[in-house]
Design a protein around this motif. Structure first.
Motif, short mmCIF file in Angstrom:
data_model
loop_
_atom_site.label_atom_id
_atom_site.label_comp_id
_atom_site.label_asym_id
_atom_site.label_seq_id
_atom_site.Cartn_x
_atom_site.Cartn_y
_atom_site.Cartn_z
N PRO A 99 -16.40 -12.63 53.81
CA PRO A 99 -15.69 -13.90 53.72
C PRO A 99 -15.84 -14.59 52.36
N LEU A 100 -16.22 -13.86 51.31
CA LEU A 100 -16.35 -14.53 50.00
C LEU A 100 -15.02 -15.11 49.56
N PHE A 153 -15.95 -20.32 50.75
CA PHE A 153 -16.77 -19.75 49.67
C PHE A 153 -16.02 -19.62 48.36
N THR A 199 -14.85 -15.37 59.02
CA THR A 199 -15.92 -15.08 59.98
C THR A 199 -16.43 -16.33 60.66
N GLN A 200 -16.30 -17.47 59.98
CA GLN A 200 -16.83 -18.69 60.60
C GLN A 200 -15.99 -19.12 61.79
N THR A 255 -22.66 1.88 54.83
CA THR A 255 -23.79 0.95 55.03
C THR A 255 -23.42 -0.23 55.91
N VAL A 256 -22.22 -0.24 56.50
CA VAL A 256 -21.86 -1.42 57.29
C VAL A 256 -22.29 -1.27 58.75
N TRP A 299 -26.72 5.79 51.93
CA TRP A 299 -27.44 4.58 52.35
C TRP A 299 -28.37 4.13 51.23
N ASN A 336 -23.50 1.19 46.51
CA ASN A 336 -23.66 -0.12 45.86
C ASN A 336 -24.79 -0.16 44.83
N GLU A 381 -30.28 6.99 62.74
CA GLU A 381 -29.49 5.99 63.48
C GLU A 381 -29.80 5.98 64.97
N ALA A 402 -25.79 -15.45 57.79
CA ALA A 402 -25.39 -16.84 58.05
C ALA A 402 -24.13 -17.21 57.29
N ASP A 403 -23.77 -16.43 56.25
CA ASP A 403 -22.61 -16.83 55.45
C ASP A 403 -21.78 -15.63 55.01
N THR A 404 -22.14 -15.00 53.89
CA THR A 404 -21.33 -13.88 53.39
C THR A 404 -22.05 -12.56 53.67
N ASP A 405 -21.44 -11.47 53.20
CA ASP A 405 -22.09 -10.17 53.36
C ASP A 405 -23.32 -10.08 52.45
N LYS A 440 -30.05 1.33 52.69
CA LYS A 440 -29.61 -0.05 52.90
C LYS A 440 -28.66 -0.15 54.08
N ILE A 441 -28.73 -1.28 54.77
CA ILE A 441 -27.75 -1.62 55.80
C ILE A 441 -27.30 -3.05 55.52
N ASP A 442 -25.99 -3.27 55.69
CA ASP A 442 -25.42 -4.57 55.36
C ASP A 442 -25.71 -5.61 56.44
N ILE A 472 -23.79 -8.65 57.95
CA ILE A 472 -22.40 -9.08 57.93
C ILE A 472 -22.22 -10.19 58.96
N PRO A 473 -21.59 -11.29 58.55
CA PRO A 473 -21.39 -12.38 59.51
C PRO A 473 -20.57 -11.91 60.72
N ASN A 474 -20.90 -12.42 61.87
CA ASN A 474 -20.21 -12.03 63.10
C ASN A 474 -20.45 -10.60 63.52
N ARG A 475 -21.55 -10.04 63.07
CA ARG A 475 -21.80 -8.65 63.40
C ARG A 475 -23.31 -8.45 63.44
N ASN A 507 -26.22 -5.77 63.02
CA ASN A 507 -26.62 -4.43 62.58
C ASN A 507 -28.10 -4.23 62.82
N GLN A 559 -25.46 -6.12 48.38
CA GLN A 559 -24.03 -6.35 48.57
C GLN A 559 -23.70 -7.69 47.94
N CYS A 592 -22.90 -11.13 47.01
CA CYS A 592 -22.84 -12.21 47.98
C CYS A 592 -22.57 -13.56 47.35
#
Lengths: 562, 368
Positions: free
Chosen positions: A161-162, A167, A252-253, A323-324, A394, A398, B145, B200-203, B214-216, B218-221, B223, B241, B243
């Motif tokens: 959501p950037l 944001f 997302t908010q 990585t998501v 992983w 990035n 995993e 709480a906000d961005t990725d 690494k694992i992201d 993500i808001p609304n998700r 992991n 990531q 941010c």
């Protein structure tokens, strides 16, 4: 039967113009033109302009990162620089350049007098140009009327959501959205045009299986553009709806999904890599045979490999998303599809090698760039294999390892091929030969700089340095590698300077050359240099993949064997 | 094989033939090879250190997921290096061997159009390699995993914020920030830490290379990831990531402690904030300013959730997500002018009078 001397009967379509005309009139000619050659040159020049701008942005970033805890630019500026660098290079440098090659060469190579839709062609170019102008206008208008300008700072893949209003205040993200949206319309127009031209405008005798590989690879490129730009455009429109009409696709908010944006973006973003690299393959597939003095090895396999790359490339996008937190099954699927694409790509490398094998290779600068391309694209492919193993990704996703990998693909592969193409076709476009001496300076400086920068850029990635950080602490042990990486930039810039000087000097003072300086075999070399407005006085008729070989070797023509 | 020999002298049309550059080509190839070897040796230089390192090399793993990835990466690198050496040698050989000689007779070489046998070979062999690579990767994907956890695994919830880390220990009932404390895991009796990742906000992305991939966040998700560090010490990493403005200074530390030390630490974190009359003036400043909107100090009226929990601020060695060491001077600077430490951080400059700053810093320093 192909007529070897069509130019012996020049056809006057437009009256001969006087030697020197007022600048306004010349500019007017270029602005209103619908000629595929002029548009090709404009696409290319426009791409080079943005290549230089994007290069300046990259150089500033490398200056910032050369030493630890540097304060050359602020974090805000750095974030804008990498956003603009990525967006510029992909959408406004690489795509216009490859479209420029397709525009200029496609009708000439298939014996046509222009693209299928000349007006659409002009419209597409000006849409792309407008997109770039909108993106860069953000420097003035990005914060709206109440503040100084800012460029977007959301990264070139602009993850939600950037990009949401919470944001990203002001309008910088809007310039990014609309700039890409508009240039996307242009890309779709060009893709339709290239595809229609290839399918409908081939000269008599040029069956699909007799097309130069250049045409095949651009066909697949055009199909990929048509398939891939759509999702990007849709996502940009959804993002605009989110930002201005209270939508919640990626907000997302309000319950939107950040991951959906990633899917939309990468289902465009990965085919995009092949949209750029297939035209590079196309150039290499024309240059290597001519300078090895042999036909392309395994033509039909090359076509099959190209088409399968096109198909597979549509099913690999989520390797950008290892990585998501996808399930182990989804991750395993994308490992398989991503690794699978190495097979047709490997076949291509082997076939280029097979073409060189047993030949008599003439090392003009164009061929030097092709050999550089082969070596560097090999390494780019192998680091791609490493990244395709999801667990390895992983760690490396990035990180600077990924940055090094995709710059290896784009600079070490695509741009090297573009350089080869410029040295190869410049005599056709201008009737003048680029200086081989300056070209060799260009080649060596660029190659040395490239390897200093991008070979050593892998290392900080392996040592845990993530991308998109504006500074880092000396205790991390990344400083020496970053310094070497930044030093390499100096050599690359020098190489590019030699190239630009070469282009300018040759354009004004270069020595004239014949219509076919390389003793080549495809149709564009049968007409004059530069080609007349109408390309061919009489439409050629071909009987094989190498019509000029047939006319040069009537005792042993290709069509006996195909 | 369809080939033929073209017995036709090449017409040298406009004197374009180029000088042969064999040695130059060799130089290019050797330079490329040297650079590639430099990468490998450079990257592995720090892989012999063992234990926690200030350079978070992926070749210096200290936890099972990182180990699994490390072994996979060696395998994949070995295969890729093998392919590289073979193909690169062929390119070099072809580029040098088949160059046009000065003594060339000007005739075209034999015109060869292809070979189905050769094409088949260089299609099938890569397919086999791809299958092997896929199986190797799938094995590690499954192992990492789909791992199962023992009942006494530590549960932590990590919440990514612009630009710091919140660590909740639901099993213990306290919240801390930026330094993740976990007990060491004996390979014979593993006690992994299972981390739930939220934003709480961005990725954001949780990356401590020596411990796991690494694992992201993500808001609304939601992991998940896990680590089971084998060696005591402090492991470093950072957000991976992008941010926002201060992505670069969203540093991350994992403190691996012995089980006893870890228990002592959790007991200390569970206790309410120290109360001391000596710093009452500072506490007054803290509670009567906007500090309480964002920060929590348990046992007081401050229960903001936007910034890090300050109940045991002084138990942490750094502030601002690792951007500065936790000293009196830095705390002072952080309160007065956060941008001097971390430009773009969301902590506002509080515009307090000098006397109030002194009192406030004294209060913060009492939050042991």
């Amino acid at each position: 039967m192909y007529d070897a001397q069509p130019m012996s009967r020049p056809m006057v379509v437009s009256p001969e113009r006087a030697g020197s005309r007022p600048l306004v009139q010349v500019l007017h000619d270029w602005i209103v033109t619908v000629d595929h050659k002029k548009l090709g040159v404009m696409y290319f020049s426009y791409g080079i302009l943005f290549l230089v701008i994007g290069g300046v942005e990259a150089s500033i970033m490398r200056a910032q990162l050369a030493v630890a805890n540097n304060h050359l630019v602020s974090p805000e500026t750095f974030n804008r620089l990498f956003t603009m660098h990525g967006t510029t290079m992909i959408f406004f440098a690489a795509m216009p350049i490859v479209f420029g090659f397709a525009n200029y060469l496609m009708p000439l190579m298939i014996g046509a007098r222009d693209m299928a839709f000349p007006r659409l062609n002009a419209w597409s170019f000006w849409m792309s140009a407008l997109g770039g102008i909108i993106l860069y206008f953000s420097f003035i208008g990005g914060s709206g009327l109440y503040g100084a300008g800012t460029a977007p700072d959301v990264g070139w893949f602009a993850y939600a959501p950037l990009t949401s209003p919470a944001f990203s205040v002001g309008h910088s993200t809007d310039y990014w959205i609309i700039g890409i949206l508009v240039s996307g319309f242009g890309s779709i127009g060009t893709a339709l045009n290239v595809l229609t031209t290839i399918l409908c405008m081939r000269c008599p005798g040029m069956k699909l299986y007799r097309m130069p590989l250049f045409a095949w690879m651009n066909t697949v490129m055009a199909v990929l553009v048509l398939v891939a730009i759509g999702p990007l455009t849709a996502a940009q429109i959804m993002l605009l709806i989110d930002r201005y009409l209270g939508g919640h696709f990626f907000d997302t908010q309000a319950g939107g999904s950040a991951v959906i944006w990633m899917h939309f973006f990468w289902i465009f973003g990965h085919p995009e890599v092949y949209i750029l690299v297939l035209p590079a393959f196309a150039i290499v597939s024309e240059v290597i045979p001519v300078f090895s003095r042999k036909p392309i090895f395994g033509y039909s396999i090359m076509v099959a490999a190209t088409v399968s790359i096109g198909f597979i490339s549509l099913g690999v996008w989520a390797h950008h998303m290892f990585t998501v937190g996808m399930t182990s099954y989804a991750n395993a699927f994308f490992v398989a599809s991503t690794a699978a694409i190495a097979v047709p790509t490997g076949i291509k490398i082997f076939n280029w090698l097979g073409t060189m094998w047993g030949g008599k290779i003439r090392y003009s600068v164009a061929m030097m760039f092709c050999v550089g391309f082969l070596c560097q694209f090999l390494i780019a492919g192998l680091t791609g294999i490493m990244l395709s193993a999801a667990p390895f990704d992983w760690q490396l996703g990035n990180s600077y390892f990924v940055v090094a990998h995709f710059h290896y693909v784009i600079l070490g592969g695509i741009v090297m091929a573009v350089f080869a193409g410029v040295y190869y076709w410049f005599p056709k476009v201008t009737g003048k030969m680029l200086s081989e001496t300056l070209g060799k300076w260009h080649f060596w400086l660029f190659v040395i700089g490239f390897h200093l920068t991008f070979d050593f850029m892998h290392i900080p990635g392996l040592l845990g340095m993530p991308r998109r950080i504006y500074t880092y602490d000396a205790s991390r042990g990344w400083e020496i590698w970053n310094l070497i990486v930044s030093i390499g930039v100096i050599f690359q810039v020098l190489g590019i300077l030699f190239w630009v000087v070469n282009l300018i000097i040759t354009f004004y003072k270069g020595k004239k050359t014949g219509n076919d300086p390389w003793d080549a075999w495809t149709l564009e070399w049968s007409t004059t240099s530069p080609p007349p407005d109408y390309n061919f006085a009489t439409i050629p008729v071909v009987r094989s993949r190498r019509p000029l070989w047939d006319s040069k070797h009537p005792e042993d023509p290709d069509w006996k064997y195909e | 094989m369809c080939s033929r020999s073209a017995n036709c002298g090449r017409q040298n049309s406009t004197g374009q033939s180029q000088p042969v550059k064999g040695p130059a080509k060799w130089a290019l190839q050797c330079a490329a090879l040297l650079c590639f070897l430099a990468i490998v040796s450079g990257a592995s230089a720090s892989s012999f250190a063992g234990g926690p390192s200030s350079t978070p090399s992926i070749f210096n793993p200290a936890s099972t997921p990182a180990h699994d990835i490390y072994h996979l990466s060696l395998f994949v690198i070995a295969i890729c290096l093998g392919i590289f050496l073979v193909v690169f040698s062929l390119i070099v050989y072809a580029a040098v061997k088949f160059r046009a000689r000065v003594s060339d007779d000007g005739r075209e070489p034999p015109q060869i159009y292809g070979s189905n046998q050769v094409e088949l070979a260089w299609t099938v062999i890569p397919i086999l390699i791809v299958v092997v690579l896929f199986l190797a990767a799938a094995r590690v994907i499954h192992a990492v995993e789909d791992a199962r956890f023992p009942a006494d695994a530590i549960e932590v919830t990590a919440v990514g914020h612009q630009f710091w880390w919140e660590f909740q220990y639901p099993g213990y009932g306290f919240i801390t920030a930026n330094v993740l404390h976990v007990p060491v895991s004996d390979p014979n009796h593993p006690r992994p830490t299972h981390i739930t990742l939220l934003s709480a906000d961005t990725d954001h992305s949780f990356w401590v290379p020596q411990l796991a991939g690494k694992i992201d966040l993500i808001p609304n998700r939601k992991n998940e990831m896990w680590i089971d560090p084998h060696d005591l010490g402090t492991y470093v990493g950072q957000c991976a990531q992008y941010c926002g403005v201060e992505h670069a200074k969203m540093l991350l530390t994992v403190d691996v402690q012995s089980p006893e030390e870890f228990e002592r630490w959790t007991q200390q974190q569970k206790s309410p904030a120290m109360v001391s009359d000596q710093v009452a003036a500072g506490r007054q400043v803290f509670e009567s300013n906007a500090c309480v909107n964002c920060h929590t100090v348990t046992g007081t009226g401050a229960n903001g959730k936007f910034g890090p929990d300050l109940t045991h601020l002084m138990s942490r060695t750094t502030i601002a997500a690792g951007a500065a060491t936790n000293t009196q001077d830095n705390l002072r600077l952080w309160v007065k002018e956060p941008d001097a430490i971390k430009p773009g951080a969301l902590m506002p400059a509080m515009q307090l009078e000098e006397r109030d700053v002194d009192a406030l810093v004294a209060y913060l320093m009492s939050l042991q």
